[in-house]
Design a protein around this motif. Structure first.
Motif, short mmCIF file in Angstrom:
data_model
loop_
_atom_site.label_atom_id
_atom_site.label_comp_id
_atom_site.label_asym_id
_atom_site.label_seq_id
_atom_site.Cartn_x
_atom_site.Cartn_y
_atom_site.Cartn_z
N THR A 9 4.61 11.58 -1.17
CA THR A 9 5.98 11.24 -2.25
C THR A 9 5.36 10.21 -2.79
OG1 THR A 9 7.04 12.96 -0.52
CG2 THR A 9 8.41 11.73 -2.41
N VAL A 10 5.10 9.13 -2.43
CA VAL A 10 4.97 7.97 -3.18
C VAL A 10 3.81 7.81 -3.86
CG1 VAL A 10 3.90 5.71 -2.86
CG2 VAL A 10 5.92 6.61 -0.75
N SER A 51 0.75 -0.95 -0.38
CA SER A 51 -0.13 -0.01 0.20
C SER A 51 0.91 1.52 -0.25
CB SER A 51 -1.05 0.28 1.38
OG SER A 51 -0.05 0.28 2.43
N VAL A 52 0.14 2.66 -0.17
CA VAL A 52 1.26 3.80 -0.16
C VAL A 52 1.31 3.83 1.36
CG1 VAL A 52 0.71 5.85 -0.08
CG2 VAL A 52 -0.36 4.79 -1.62
N ALA A 53 0.78 3.91 1.93
CA ALA A 53 1.54 3.84 4.16
C ALA A 53 2.83 2.66 3.45
CB ALA A 53 0.77 3.43 4.38
N GLU A 54 2.82 1.35 3.27
CA GLU A 54 3.55 0.59 3.73
C GLU A 54 5.22 0.95 3.08
OE1 GLU A 54 0.82 -3.88 4.23
OE2 GLU A 54 1.38 -3.07 2.40
N LYS A 68 6.12 3.81 4.54
CA LYS A 68 7.95 3.20 5.37
C LYS A 68 8.32 2.44 4.32
CE LYS A 68 6.92 0.28 9.61
NZ LYS A 68 6.38 -0.04 10.66
N THR A 69 8.68 1.49 3.63
CA THR A 69 9.42 0.93 3.17
C THR A 69 10.57 1.97 2.91
OG1 THR A 69 8.70 -1.44 2.91
CG2 THR A 69 10.57 -0.67 1.36
N LEU A 70 10.16 2.74 2.35
CA LEU A 70 11.49 4.00 1.17
C LEU A 70 11.98 4.42 1.95
CD1 LEU A 70 9.35 3.82 -2.30
CD2 LEU A 70 11.39 2.54 -2.01
N GLY A 71 10.90 4.93 3.23
CA GLY A 71 11.69 5.60 4.71
C GLY A 71 11.19 7.75 3.56
#
Length: 180
Positions: free
Chosen positions: A157-158, A143-146, A149-152
């Motif tokens: 921005t995602v 998801s966008v939130a995940e 978080k993964t990309l920091g």
């Protein structure tokens, strides 16, 4: 391959070098692909490979700025389909089974592999931030939130990177002849 011109020996030309390089690099896989399309008819497959390489030699501008192997495979497949259609338009010389036509029409594993290869090539051509966001959201299914978080990076921005990355990917695929 040497030829005589007015009593002088002349070495291979640049065109011959191109043809030799194409055959050396792509001839084996191309022959294997065409053999599958022609139902194992080696003579027909060799004729199609020869015609494919001849077209590449006659039109080197078609090879510029694009992956060569998918173009060669597409030309070869089109030649097989054209030959099949030509045989259908006149009394049959020899029967072509349905499997060959199904394979030639694009339901082939090799076509999917070539398409995947071209998509991977287009994806590799994107900027690292765009590629990373597409890998996280589309290939890994996050998801966008995940993904954020993964990309920091922030979720907004995602979203914006995904939008621009998809536009860039679409353009890259259009340049390779895959997108409408």
């Amino acid at each position: 391959m040497r030829r005589r011109v007015r009593d002088r020996d002349v070495g291979p030309t640049a065109d011959e070098g191109l043809l030799r390089a194409l055959y050396s690099e792509h001839g084996g896989p191309l022959l294997g692909y065409v053999l599958r399309l022609t139902g194992g008819d080696r003579t027909q497959a060799e004729d199609v490979v020869q015609e494919t390489l001849l077209r590449a030699w006659k039109h080197p501008e078609a090879l510029a700025g694009r992956p060569v192997r998918p173009w060669l495979f597409t030309v070869a497949r089109n030649l097989v389909v054209d030959a099949h259609r030509a045989k259908q338009a006149r009394p049959p010389e020899t029967g072509i089974d349905e499997h060959v036509m199904m394979t030639a029409s694009g339901s082939d594993d090799i076509d999917r592999a070539l398409e995947s290869w071209t998509v991977a090539e287009a994806l590799a051509g994107l900027s690292p931030p765009h590629r990373a966001v597409l890998v996280e959201t589309y290939y890994k299914g996050r998801s966008v939130a995940e993904a954020a978080k993964t990309l920091g990076i922030p979720p907004g921005t995602v979203k914006s990177r995904t939008y621009y990355a998809l536009r860039a990917l679409k353009l890259a695929l259009e340049e390779r002849g895959l997108a409408p």
